[in-house]
Design a protein around this motif. Structure first.
Motif, PDB file in Angstrom:
ATOM      1  N   CYS A 187       0.841  -1.199   0.000  1.00  0.00           N
ATOM      2  CA  CYS A 187       0.000   0.000   0.000  1.00  0.00           C
ATOM      3  C   CYS A 187       0.875   1.247   0.000  1.00  0.00           C
ATOM      4  O   CYS A 187       1.771   1.387   0.844  1.00  0.00           O
ATOM      5  CB  CYS A 187      -0.905  -0.024   1.229  1.00  0.00           C
ATOM      6  SG  CYS A 187      -1.892   1.471   1.439  1.00  0.00           S
ATOM      7  N   GLY A 232       0.203  -1.232   7.161  1.00  0.00           N
ATOM      8  CA  GLY A 232      -1.189  -1.461   7.545  1.00  0.00           C
ATOM      9  C   GLY A 232      -1.702  -0.477   8.570  1.00  0.00           C
ATOM     10  O   GLY A 232      -2.908  -0.410   8.833  1.00  0.00           O
ATOM     11  N   LYS A 265      -6.826   3.096   3.397  1.00  0.00           N
ATOM     12  CA  LYS A 265      -6.790   2.611   2.017  1.00  0.00           C
ATOM     13  C   LYS A 265      -6.757   1.088   1.957  1.00  0.00           C
ATOM     14  O   LYS A 265      -7.493   0.466   1.181  1.00  0.00           O
ATOM     15  CB  LYS A 265      -5.592   3.187   1.276  1.00  0.00           C
ATOM     16  CG  LYS A 265      -5.547   2.767  -0.193  1.00  0.00           C
ATOM     17  CD  LYS A 265      -4.445   3.495  -0.961  1.00  0.00           C
ATOM     18  CE  LYS A 265      -4.460   3.086  -2.433  1.00  0.00           C
ATOM     19  NZ  LYS A 265      -3.413   3.804  -3.213  1.00  0.00           N
ATOM     20  N   CYS A 266      -5.909   0.456   2.761  1.00  0.00           N
ATOM     21  CA  CYS A 266      -5.767  -1.006   2.708  1.00  0.00           C
ATOM     22  C   CYS A 266      -6.486  -1.698   3.857  1.00  0.00           C
ATOM     23  O   CYS A 266      -6.444  -2.921   3.957  1.00  0.00           O
ATOM     24  CB  CYS A 266      -4.288  -1.395   2.711  1.00  0.00           C
ATOM     25  SG  CYS A 266      -3.413  -0.963   4.237  1.00  0.00           S
ATOM     26  N   ASP A 274      -4.352  -4.197   6.065  1.00  0.00           N
ATOM     27  CA  ASP A 274      -3.604  -5.339   5.502  1.00  0.00           C
ATOM     28  C   ASP A 274      -2.201  -4.955   5.051  1.00  0.00           C
ATOM     29  O   ASP A 274      -1.303  -5.795   5.011  1.00  0.00           O
ATOM     30  CB  ASP A 274      -4.367  -5.935   4.318  1.00  0.00           C
ATOM     31  CG  ASP A 274      -5.599  -6.705   4.754  1.00  0.00           C
ATOM     32  OD1 ASP A 274      -5.603  -7.199   5.910  1.00  0.00           O
ATOM     33  OD2 ASP A 274      -6.548  -6.813   3.973  1.00  0.00           O
ATOM     34  N   VAL A 312      -2.508  -3.820  -1.412  1.00  0.00           N
ATOM     35  CA  VAL A 312      -3.645  -3.517  -2.278  1.00  0.00           C
ATOM     36  C   VAL A 312      -3.367  -4.126  -3.652  1.00  0.00           C
ATOM     37  O   VAL A 312      -2.225  -4.446  -3.988  1.00  0.00           O
ATOM     38  CB  VAL A 312      -3.863  -1.992  -2.421  1.00  0.00           C
ATOM     39  CG1 VAL A 312      -4.282  -1.373  -1.097  1.00  0.00           C
ATOM     40  CG2 VAL A 312      -2.607  -1.307  -2.961  1.00  0.00           C
ATOM     41  N   ARG A 354       1.440  -9.189   3.686  1.00  0.00           N
ATOM     42  CA  ARG A 354       0.789  -8.294   4.647  1.00  0.00           C
ATOM     43  C   ARG A 354       1.821  -7.714   5.609  1.00  0.00           C
ATOM     44  O   ARG A 354       2.788  -8.360   5.986  1.00  0.00           O
ATOM     45  CB  ARG A 354      -0.285  -9.049   5.438  1.00  0.00           C
ATOM     46  CG  ARG A 354      -1.428  -9.583   4.609  1.00  0.00           C
ATOM     47  CD  ARG A 354      -2.379 -10.449   5.432  1.00  0.00           C
ATOM     48  NE  ARG A 354      -3.140  -9.639   6.378  1.00  0.00           N
ATOM     49  CZ  ARG A 354      -2.972  -9.657   7.694  1.00  0.00           C
ATOM     50  NH1 ARG A 354      -2.043 -10.445   8.218  1.00  0.00           N
ATOM     51  NH2 ARG A 354      -3.699  -8.911   8.485  1.00  0.00           N
TER      52      ARG A 354
END
Length: 391
Positions: free
Chosen positions: A160, A167, A219-220, A223, A226, A256
Protein backbone atom coordinates in the motif's frame (compact mmCIF):
# COMPACT_ATOMS: atom_id res chain seq x y z
CA UNK A 1 -9.50 -44.61 7.80
CA UNK A 2 -7.10 -46.18 10.33
CA UNK A 3 -4.23 -43.99 11.44
CA UNK A 4 -0.86 -45.18 10.13
CA UNK A 5 1.96 -46.18 12.46
CA UNK A 6 4.20 -43.17 13.12
CA UNK A 7 7.38 -45.16 12.48
CA UNK A 8 5.93 -46.28 9.15
CA UNK A 9 5.03 -42.68 8.27
CA UNK A 10 8.64 -41.54 8.70
CA UNK A 11 10.14 -44.77 7.39
CA UNK A 12 12.31 -45.47 10.45
CA UNK A 13 12.71 -48.44 12.77
CA UNK A 14 11.50 -48.43 16.37
CA UNK A 15 15.07 -48.20 17.66
CA UNK A 16 15.92 -45.20 15.45
CA UNK A 17 17.96 -42.47 17.10
CA UNK A 18 16.72 -38.89 17.55
CA UNK A 19 18.95 -37.75 14.69
CA UNK A 20 17.58 -40.47 12.39
CA UNK A 21 14.01 -39.47 13.23
CA UNK A 22 14.79 -35.81 12.59
CA UNK A 23 16.47 -36.57 9.24
CA UNK A 24 13.55 -38.78 8.18
CA UNK A 25 11.04 -36.05 9.05
CA UNK A 26 13.01 -33.40 7.18
CA UNK A 27 13.15 -35.64 4.10
CA UNK A 28 9.38 -36.24 4.20
CA UNK A 29 8.62 -32.57 4.92
CA UNK A 30 10.66 -31.41 1.94
CA UNK A 31 9.08 -34.04 -0.33
CA UNK A 32 5.51 -33.06 0.56
CA UNK A 33 6.11 -29.36 1.33
CA UNK A 34 3.32 -27.04 0.06
CA UNK A 35 5.83 -24.97 -1.94
CA UNK A 36 6.83 -28.08 -3.87
CA UNK A 37 3.28 -29.38 -4.34
CA UNK A 38 1.00 -26.36 -4.85
CA UNK A 39 -2.68 -27.29 -4.78
CA UNK A 40 -1.98 -30.99 -4.08
CA UNK A 41 -4.31 -31.98 -1.21
CA UNK A 42 -2.84 -35.47 -0.90
CA UNK A 43 0.67 -34.04 -0.46
CA UNK A 44 -0.68 -31.56 2.10
CA UNK A 45 -2.21 -34.40 4.15
CA UNK A 46 1.06 -36.37 4.03
CA UNK A 47 2.93 -33.21 5.09
CA UNK A 48 0.62 -32.94 8.13
CA UNK A 49 0.88 -36.68 8.83
CA UNK A 50 4.69 -36.49 8.89
CA UNK A 51 4.56 -33.49 11.26
CA UNK A 52 2.20 -35.36 13.59
CA UNK A 53 4.51 -38.38 13.62
CA UNK A 54 7.57 -36.23 14.29
CA UNK A 55 5.80 -34.33 17.09
CA UNK A 56 5.32 -37.60 18.93
CA UNK A 57 8.53 -39.47 18.12
CA UNK A 58 10.81 -36.48 18.78
CA UNK A 59 9.38 -36.03 22.29
CA UNK A 60 10.79 -38.68 24.71
CA UNK A 61 7.68 -38.72 26.93
CA UNK A 62 5.20 -38.93 24.05
CA UNK A 63 7.38 -41.52 22.30
CA UNK A 64 7.45 -43.70 25.43
CA UNK A 65 3.65 -43.54 25.74
CA UNK A 66 3.23 -44.26 22.04
CA UNK A 67 5.62 -47.24 22.17
CA UNK A 68 3.65 -48.69 25.10
CA UNK A 69 0.05 -47.86 24.17
CA UNK A 70 0.10 -46.94 20.45
CA UNK A 71 -2.32 -44.34 19.14
CA UNK A 72 -4.69 -44.96 22.03
CA UNK A 73 -2.01 -43.72 24.37
CA UNK A 74 -2.03 -40.35 22.61
CA UNK A 75 -5.76 -39.66 23.01
CA UNK A 76 -6.41 -36.46 24.87
CA UNK A 77 -2.84 -35.24 24.40
CA UNK A 78 -2.42 -31.64 23.30
CA UNK A 79 -0.17 -31.24 20.34
CA UNK A 80 -0.26 -32.77 16.90
CA UNK A 81 -0.94 -36.34 17.99
CA UNK A 82 -4.27 -37.64 19.23
CA UNK A 83 -7.64 -35.97 19.44
CA UNK A 84 -6.12 -32.54 19.83
CA UNK A 85 -4.24 -32.94 16.55
CA UNK A 86 -5.19 -32.64 12.90
CA UNK A 87 -8.12 -34.98 13.13
CA UNK A 88 -9.82 -32.67 15.58
CA UNK A 89 -9.01 -29.56 13.57
CA UNK A 90 -7.12 -28.03 16.49
CA UNK A 91 -3.91 -27.30 14.57
CA UNK A 92 -3.16 -25.70 11.22
CA UNK A 93 -0.33 -25.63 8.68
CA UNK A 94 0.79 -22.44 10.39
CA UNK A 95 1.37 -24.37 13.62
CA UNK A 96 3.69 -26.77 11.81
CA UNK A 97 5.77 -23.91 10.41
CA UNK A 98 5.81 -22.16 13.77
CA UNK A 99 7.03 -25.22 15.65
CA UNK A 100 9.15 -27.05 13.12
CA UNK A 101 10.19 -24.27 10.71
CA UNK A 102 13.84 -24.63 11.67
CA UNK A 103 13.81 -28.23 10.42
CA UNK A 104 13.64 -27.06 6.79
CA UNK A 105 16.78 -24.93 6.97
CA UNK A 106 17.32 -22.96 3.76
CA UNK A 107 15.70 -25.50 1.47
CA UNK A 108 12.66 -23.31 0.89
CA UNK A 109 12.64 -19.53 0.69
CA UNK A 110 9.52 -19.38 2.83
CA UNK A 111 6.16 -21.02 2.71
CA UNK A 112 4.59 -19.82 -0.51
CA UNK A 113 1.54 -21.54 -1.90
CA UNK A 114 -0.31 -20.89 1.37
CA UNK A 115 -1.01 -17.17 1.41
CA UNK A 116 -0.58 -15.58 4.79
CA UNK A 117 1.68 -18.27 6.26
CA UNK A 118 4.98 -16.87 7.39
CA UNK A 119 8.57 -17.37 8.25
CA UNK A 120 9.97 -17.15 11.74
CA UNK A 121 11.85 -13.90 12.21
CA UNK A 122 14.18 -12.68 14.91
CA UNK A 123 12.90 -13.06 18.43
CA UNK A 124 10.56 -15.86 17.36
CA UNK A 125 8.05 -13.49 15.78
CA UNK A 126 6.53 -14.47 12.48
CA UNK A 127 7.28 -12.65 9.24
CA UNK A 128 4.46 -12.76 6.71
CA UNK A 129 5.22 -14.06 3.21
CA UNK A 130 3.30 -13.25 0.05
CA UNK A 131 2.08 -16.02 -2.22
CA UNK A 132 3.83 -16.98 -5.46
CA UNK A 133 2.51 -16.08 -8.90
CA UNK A 134 2.80 -18.14 -12.09
CA UNK A 135 2.88 -16.70 -15.62
CA UNK A 136 3.50 -18.21 -19.08
CA UNK A 137 5.91 -16.68 -21.57
CA UNK A 138 5.95 -17.60 -25.28
CA UNK A 139 9.32 -17.61 -27.04
CA UNK A 140 10.29 -17.83 -30.69
CA UNK A 141 13.00 -20.26 -31.72
CA UNK A 142 15.42 -17.36 -32.15
CA UNK A 143 14.73 -16.19 -28.58
CA UNK A 144 15.33 -19.73 -27.34
CA UNK A 145 18.68 -19.93 -29.14
CA UNK A 146 20.01 -16.51 -28.08
CA UNK A 147 18.17 -15.85 -24.84
CA UNK A 148 16.09 -12.74 -24.35
CA UNK A 149 14.69 -10.20 -21.92
CA UNK A 150 10.93 -9.91 -21.52
CA UNK A 151 9.03 -7.11 -19.82
CA UNK A 152 5.67 -8.18 -18.43
CA UNK A 153 2.93 -6.17 -16.77
CA UNK A 154 1.88 -8.26 -13.77
CA UNK A 155 -1.37 -7.69 -11.87
CA UNK A 156 -0.75 -8.63 -8.26
CA UNK A 157 -0.89 -7.54 -4.63
CA UNK A 158 1.52 -4.67 -3.98
CA UNK A 159 2.49 -2.74 -0.86
CA UNK A 160 0.00 0.00 0.00
CA UNK A 161 1.46 3.34 -1.07
CA UNK A 162 -0.40 5.21 1.65
CA UNK A 163 0.95 3.35 4.66
CA UNK A 164 4.10 1.92 3.06
CA UNK A 165 2.86 -1.63 3.59
CA UNK A 166 2.62 -1.47 7.38
CA UNK A 167 -1.19 -1.46 7.55
CA UNK A 168 -1.20 1.29 10.17
CA UNK A 169 -2.54 4.79 9.57
CA UNK A 170 0.61 6.31 11.11
CA UNK A 171 3.94 4.79 12.08
CA UNK A 172 3.10 5.01 15.79
CA UNK A 173 -0.32 3.37 15.51
CA UNK A 174 0.92 0.11 17.05
CA UNK A 175 0.95 -1.47 20.47
CA UNK A 176 2.43 -4.63 21.92
CA UNK A 177 0.05 -7.52 21.63
CA UNK A 178 -1.69 -7.90 25.02
CA UNK A 179 -2.24 -11.62 24.54
CA UNK A 180 1.35 -12.75 23.97
CA UNK A 181 3.16 -9.66 25.35
CA UNK A 182 5.03 -9.25 22.07
CA UNK A 183 6.46 -12.77 21.78
CA UNK A 184 4.18 -13.79 18.91
CA UNK A 185 3.36 -17.15 20.53
CA UNK A 186 1.23 -18.41 23.39
CA UNK A 187 1.77 -21.45 25.59
CA UNK A 188 -1.05 -23.65 26.83
CA UNK A 189 -0.78 -26.16 29.69
CA UNK A 190 -3.33 -28.98 29.75
CA UNK A 191 -3.88 -31.51 32.54
CA UNK A 192 -4.46 -35.00 31.14
CA UNK A 193 -4.65 -38.56 32.39
CA UNK A 194 -0.94 -38.94 31.63
CA UNK A 195 0.10 -35.71 33.28
CA UNK A 196 0.51 -32.07 32.28
CA UNK A 197 1.46 -31.26 28.70
CA UNK A 198 2.52 -27.95 27.23
CA UNK A 199 2.05 -26.68 23.67
CA UNK A 200 3.17 -23.51 21.93
CA UNK A 201 1.36 -21.98 18.99
CA UNK A 202 1.05 -18.70 17.10
CA UNK A 203 -0.80 -16.05 19.03
CA UNK A 204 -4.45 -15.90 17.88
CA UNK A 205 -4.62 -12.14 18.41
CA UNK A 206 -1.57 -10.90 16.49
CA UNK A 207 -1.08 -14.07 14.38
CA UNK A 208 2.54 -14.36 15.45
CA UNK A 209 3.62 -10.77 14.75
CA UNK A 210 3.92 -9.67 18.38
CA UNK A 211 2.12 -6.37 17.84
CA UNK A 212 -1.32 -5.13 16.84
CA UNK A 213 -2.48 -2.08 14.90
CA UNK A 214 -4.39 0.48 16.92
CA UNK A 215 -5.63 2.53 13.93
CA UNK A 216 -5.74 0.92 10.48
CA UNK A 217 -4.77 2.56 7.19
CA UNK A 218 -8.00 3.71 5.47
CA UNK A 219 -6.79 2.61 2.02
CA UNK A 220 -5.77 -1.01 2.71
CA UNK A 221 -7.89 -1.43 5.87
CA UNK A 222 -4.93 -2.66 7.89
CA UNK A 223 -3.60 -5.34 5.50
CA UNK A 224 -0.72 -3.29 4.13
CA UNK A 225 -1.37 -4.55 0.59
CA UNK A 226 -3.65 -3.52 -2.28
CA UNK A 227 -4.21 -4.82 -5.82
CA UNK A 228 -1.96 -3.12 -8.35
CA UNK A 229 0.39 -3.63 -11.29
CA UNK A 230 4.15 -3.87 -11.75
CA UNK A 231 6.38 -4.03 -14.82
CA UNK A 232 8.72 -6.97 -14.27
CA UNK A 233 11.83 -7.51 -16.38
CA UNK A 234 12.64 -11.18 -16.86
CA UNK A 235 16.02 -12.32 -18.18
CA UNK A 236 15.59 -15.67 -19.96
CA UNK A 237 18.81 -17.62 -20.65
CA UNK A 238 19.58 -19.30 -23.97
CA UNK A 239 18.60 -22.95 -24.32
CA UNK A 240 15.43 -23.02 -22.24
CA UNK A 241 12.75 -25.51 -23.28
CA UNK A 242 9.01 -26.10 -23.31
CA UNK A 243 7.60 -26.43 -19.79
CA UNK A 244 10.77 -25.22 -18.07
CA UNK A 245 10.10 -23.00 -15.05
CA UNK A 246 12.21 -20.00 -14.03
CA UNK A 247 11.94 -18.31 -10.64
CA UNK A 248 12.18 -14.53 -10.25
CA UNK A 249 12.69 -14.00 -6.53
CA UNK A 250 10.57 -11.41 -4.74
CA UNK A 251 8.34 -10.53 -7.70
CA UNK A 252 5.23 -12.40 -6.55
CA UNK A 253 2.47 -11.02 -4.34
CA UNK A 254 3.47 -8.60 -1.62
CA UNK A 255 2.99 -9.80 1.96
CA UNK A 256 0.79 -8.29 4.65
CA UNK A 257 2.36 -5.79 7.01
CA UNK A 258 5.63 -5.38 5.12
CA UNK A 259 6.64 -9.03 5.05
CA UNK A 260 8.60 -10.99 2.45
CA UNK A 261 7.29 -10.94 -1.13
CA UNK A 262 6.47 -14.18 -2.89
CA UNK A 263 8.22 -15.29 -6.09
CA UNK A 264 7.22 -15.05 -9.74
CA UNK A 265 7.30 -18.44 -11.48
CA UNK A 266 7.81 -18.12 -15.25
CA UNK A 267 6.72 -21.13 -17.35
CA UNK A 268 8.29 -21.34 -20.83
CA UNK A 269 6.22 -22.01 -23.96
CA UNK A 270 7.90 -22.46 -27.37
CA UNK A 271 6.22 -21.16 -30.53
CA UNK A 272 6.54 -23.61 -33.47
CA UNK A 273 8.96 -22.48 -36.18
CA UNK A 274 7.78 -22.63 -39.80
CA UNK A 275 11.00 -24.29 -41.06
CA UNK A 276 12.90 -25.89 -38.21
CA UNK A 277 11.86 -28.55 -35.69
CA UNK A 278 13.55 -28.87 -32.32
CA UNK A 279 14.86 -32.26 -31.18
CA UNK A 280 16.58 -31.75 -27.84
CA UNK A 281 19.38 -29.30 -28.61
CA UNK A 282 19.43 -30.21 -32.31
CA UNK A 283 17.38 -28.59 -35.06
CA UNK A 284 15.93 -30.62 -37.95
CA UNK A 285 15.17 -29.39 -41.46
CA UNK A 286 13.58 -31.42 -44.26
CA UNK A 287 15.64 -30.65 -47.37
CA UNK A 288 13.95 -31.38 -50.68
CA UNK A 289 16.28 -31.74 -53.67
CA UNK A 290 15.61 -32.61 -57.31
CA UNK A 291 16.60 -35.83 -59.06
CA UNK A 292 19.35 -34.05 -61.08
CA UNK A 293 20.74 -32.53 -57.83
CA UNK A 294 20.78 -35.94 -56.19
CA UNK A 295 22.56 -37.49 -59.18
CA UNK A 296 24.99 -34.70 -60.09
CA UNK A 297 25.53 -33.06 -56.69
CA UNK A 298 25.83 -29.34 -56.11
CA UNK A 299 24.72 -27.09 -53.25
CA UNK A 300 21.52 -25.93 -51.59
CA UNK A 301 20.51 -23.15 -49.21
CA UNK A 302 18.85 -24.10 -45.95
CA UNK A 303 17.35 -21.85 -43.25
CA UNK A 304 19.07 -21.37 -39.91
CA UNK A 305 17.99 -19.42 -36.85
CA UNK A 306 20.01 -16.39 -37.99
CA UNK A 307 19.48 -16.51 -41.76
CA UNK A 308 20.44 -19.01 -44.44
CA UNK A 309 23.47 -21.24 -44.99
CA UNK A 310 24.87 -23.12 -48.00
CA UNK A 311 25.26 -26.84 -47.74
CA UNK A 312 27.13 -29.14 -50.13
CA UNK A 313 25.32 -32.01 -51.83
CA UNK A 314 27.55 -34.86 -52.93
CA UNK A 315 26.85 -36.65 -56.27
CA UNK A 316 24.66 -39.71 -55.72
CA UNK A 317 22.99 -38.36 -52.55
CA UNK A 318 20.17 -40.67 -51.45
CA UNK A 319 16.82 -39.95 -49.79
CA UNK A 320 17.21 -40.10 -46.01
CA UNK A 321 20.82 -38.94 -45.95
CA UNK A 322 21.51 -36.58 -43.04
CA UNK A 323 23.67 -33.52 -43.70
CA UNK A 324 25.02 -31.92 -40.53
CA UNK A 325 25.83 -28.27 -39.80
CA UNK A 326 27.81 -28.50 -36.57
CA UNK A 327 27.07 -25.96 -33.84
CA UNK A 328 24.06 -24.45 -35.63
CA UNK A 329 21.56 -25.87 -33.13
CA UNK A 330 20.47 -24.76 -29.65
CA UNK A 331 22.91 -24.05 -26.81
CA UNK A 332 22.61 -26.21 -23.71
CA UNK A 333 20.90 -24.23 -20.95
CA UNK A 334 23.65 -25.30 -18.52
CA UNK A 335 26.43 -24.18 -20.88
CA UNK A 336 27.52 -27.60 -22.15
CA UNK A 337 28.05 -26.76 -25.82
CA UNK A 338 25.55 -26.41 -28.68
CA UNK A 339 23.49 -28.79 -30.76
CA UNK A 340 23.66 -29.19 -34.55
CA UNK A 341 21.39 -28.44 -37.48
CA UNK A 342 20.47 -31.68 -39.26
CA UNK A 343 19.20 -31.47 -42.84
CA UNK A 344 17.39 -34.69 -43.80
CA UNK A 345 17.44 -35.16 -47.56
CA UNK A 346 14.31 -36.00 -49.50
CA UNK A 347 14.69 -36.51 -53.29
CA UNK A 348 11.65 -34.99 -54.92
CA UNK A 349 9.96 -37.23 -57.52
CA UNK A 350 7.46 -35.38 -59.75
CA UNK A 351 4.06 -36.99 -60.32
CA UNK A 352 3.59 -35.56 -63.81
CA UNK A 353 6.23 -35.21 -66.57
CA UNK A 354 6.16 -33.91 -70.14
CA UNK A 355 6.54 -36.13 -73.20
CA UNK A 356 10.18 -35.09 -73.67
CA UNK A 357 10.94 -35.70 -69.99
CA UNK A 358 9.28 -39.11 -70.21
CA UNK A 359 11.34 -40.04 -73.23
CA UNK A 360 14.55 -38.98 -71.54
CA UNK A 361 13.70 -40.95 -68.41
CA UNK A 362 12.83 -44.05 -70.42
CA UNK A 363 16.19 -43.80 -72.14
CA UNK A 364 17.95 -43.46 -68.77
CA UNK A 365 16.01 -46.43 -67.42
CA UNK A 366 17.97 -48.70 -69.73
CA UNK A 367 21.29 -47.35 -68.46
CA UNK A 368 23.09 -49.68 -66.00
CA UNK A 369 23.87 -46.69 -63.72
CA UNK A 370 20.14 -46.09 -63.12
CA UNK A 371 19.37 -49.63 -62.04
CA UNK A 372 19.11 -50.41 -58.30
CA UNK A 373 22.32 -51.93 -57.00
CA UNK A 374 24.33 -50.53 -59.89
CA UNK A 375 27.03 -49.33 -57.48
CA UNK A 376 28.02 -52.88 -56.68
CA UNK A 377 26.00 -53.24 -53.52
CA UNK A 378 27.47 -50.15 -51.89
CA UNK A 379 24.15 -48.30 -51.71
CA UNK A 380 22.09 -48.75 -48.56
CA UNK A 381 18.34 -48.52 -48.37
CA UNK A 382 16.77 -45.80 -46.24
CA UNK A 383 16.19 -48.09 -43.25
CA UNK A 384 19.85 -49.12 -43.17
CA UNK A 385 20.98 -45.48 -43.37
CA UNK A 386 18.66 -44.42 -40.52
CA UNK A 387 19.83 -47.36 -38.41
CA UNK A 388 23.48 -46.50 -38.96
CA UNK A 389 22.86 -42.84 -38.20
CA UNK A 390 21.31 -43.52 -34.82
CA UNK A 391 23.54 -46.43 -33.82
Amino acid sequence: MAKRDYYEVLGVSRDASADEIKKAYRKAAIKYHPDKNPGDKEAEEKFKEAAEAYDVLSNPDKKARYDQFGHEGMNGQAGFGGQGGFGGGGFTMEDIFGRFGDIFGGHFGGFGGFEGFGEQGRGGQRVNRGSDLRVKVKLTLKEVVHGTVKKLKITKMVACDQCGGTGAKNKNDYKTCPTCNGSGYVTEVVNTFFGRTQTTQACPTCHGEGKVITEACPKCHGDGIVRGEEIVEIKIPAGVGEGMQLTVAGKGNAARHGGVNGNLLVVIEEEPDKDLVRDGNDLIYNLNISVPQAVLGGSAEIPTVDGRAKIKIEPGTQTGKVLRLKGKGIPDVNGYGKGDLLAIVNVYIPKNVSADEKAALEKLADSPNFKPGASGGRDQNIFERMRNFFS
